[in-house]
Motif scaffolding. Sequence first.
Motif, mmCIF file in Angstrom:
data_model
loop_
_atom_site.group_PDB
_atom_site.id
_atom_site.type_symbol
_atom_site.label_atom_id
_atom_site.label_comp_id
_atom_site.label_asym_id
_atom_site.label_seq_id
_atom_site.Cartn_x
_atom_site.Cartn_y
_atom_site.Cartn_z
ATOM 1 N N ALA A 1 0.804 -1.216 0.000
ATOM 2 C CA ALA A 1 0.000 0.000 0.000
ATOM 3 C C ALA A 1 0.842 1.274 0.000
ATOM 4 N N ILE A 2 2.150 1.144 0.211
ATOM 5 C CA ILE A 2 3.013 2.328 0.278
ATOM 6 C C ILE A 2 3.522 2.673 -1.115
ATOM 7 N N PRO A 3 3.240 3.870 -1.617
ATOM 8 C CA PRO A 3 3.711 4.242 -2.952
ATOM 9 C C PRO A 3 5.236 4.212 -3.045
ATOM 10 N N GLY A 4 5.729 3.691 -4.164
ATOM 11 C CA GLY A 4 7.152 3.759 -4.449
ATOM 12 C C GLY A 4 8.017 2.738 -3.755
ATOM 13 N N LEU A 5 7.438 1.837 -2.968
ATOM 14 C CA LEU A 5 8.229 0.850 -2.244
ATOM 15 C C LEU A 5 8.312 -0.446 -3.055
ATOM 16 N N THR A 6 9.526 -0.885 -3.335
ATOM 17 C CA THR A 6 9.758 -2.151 -4.028
ATOM 18 C C THR A 6 9.744 -3.283 -3.009
ATOM 19 N N ILE A 7 9.095 -4.416 -3.363
ATOM 20 C CA ILE A 7 8.964 -5.547 -2.450
ATOM 21 C C ILE A 7 9.546 -6.793 -3.110
ATOM 22 N N TYR B 1 11.777 -3.334 0.379
ATOM 23 C CA TYR B 1 11.457 -4.248 1.477
ATOM 24 C C TYR B 1 11.764 -5.661 1.019
ATOM 25 N N LEU B 2 12.709 -6.324 1.704
ATOM 26 C CA LEU B 2 13.127 -7.683 1.384
ATOM 27 C C LEU B 2 12.614 -8.631 2.445
ATOM 28 N N ARG B 3 11.844 -9.635 2.036
ATOM 29 C CA ARG B 3 11.415 -10.690 2.969
ATOM 30 C C ARG B 3 12.578 -11.665 3.107
#
Length: 332
Positions: free
Chosen positions: A150-156, A180-182
């Motif tokens: 839901a956060i704009p611009g955040l790569t997951i 954000y790296l799992r």
Amino acid sequence: MNANTPAKPRLTTSAMIASIASEGQRVRAAPFGKALAALGESRPDIVGMTADLSKYTDLHIFAQAYPERFFQMGMAEQLLLAAAGGMAKTGLTPFATSYAVFATRRAYDFIHQVICEENLNVKICGALPGLTTGYGPSHQATDDIAMMRAIPGLTIVDPCDALDIEQAVPAIAAYTGPVYLRLLRGNVPLVLDEYDYQFELGKAKLLREGREVLIIASGMMTMRALEVAGQLQKDSVGVSVLHVPTIKPLDEETILREVKRADRLVVVAENHSVIGGLGESIASLLLRSRLAPKFLSIALPDAFLDAGALPTLHDRYGISTESMSHRIKNEL
């Protein structure tokens, strides 16, 4: 205790950090920590930060190699990520580690406002993603993707195995912007080396071909999907496996191409709640693209999950190889 009674073996590994590897499966130890330490030699801008969890996120390897670039922030995730944002403003590239539940739930506003609104170059690495610990809802990050998408611009990024992590670390370090790296930690399974695999940020990879089923998966569920494909092959059921290591931005072109290639059962498998993860993202993509294949979502339920041994929990909540195979067979 009787002097002749053998002492019970002392437990050296906490259930908190128990490996998801099956008995006898090939593993690599601490791929994240080793990859980051190797990268640090040529990237003096990289700093490691953690909220009292360096050993349990494998960041201790980087800390031992570069003690002057390691920052122990204590059990304060909001401080951790606010400080990471500040360091990024000075030109550093912080890799900030904690458990995924704490990095997302406790520090969400700081990620949203401090890091992502200003597009700061912070890499947030959350260990114990999804159902990879048996310690119950306080430590099971089953809703982290829903929050972070839901956060704009955040790569997951949701890597499958040790090779994926080793290749993803330099890739996200080379990318300018928040990630954000799992994070899978400890003894991490090794499977993708058998498939001529190369991680590319933002790209899905077709690992194997099959005519009857297409499984689209991320994280450890790609490993499960490959195991399912092997089992169903014995029943003459061909299974394609498409690995999606980047959840956001989604590789829509590759996903749509594979869905359109044949009239197959489309299965999305993820180590995350059925709410707000890869399954809903792909279902939305298919609907917007006016595609309506037979569709099955394999994910964790919208519930607070039990504590217990991981194999038991994976069977209970439908993300074990046997559970997946059974559900797919029932859909065919």
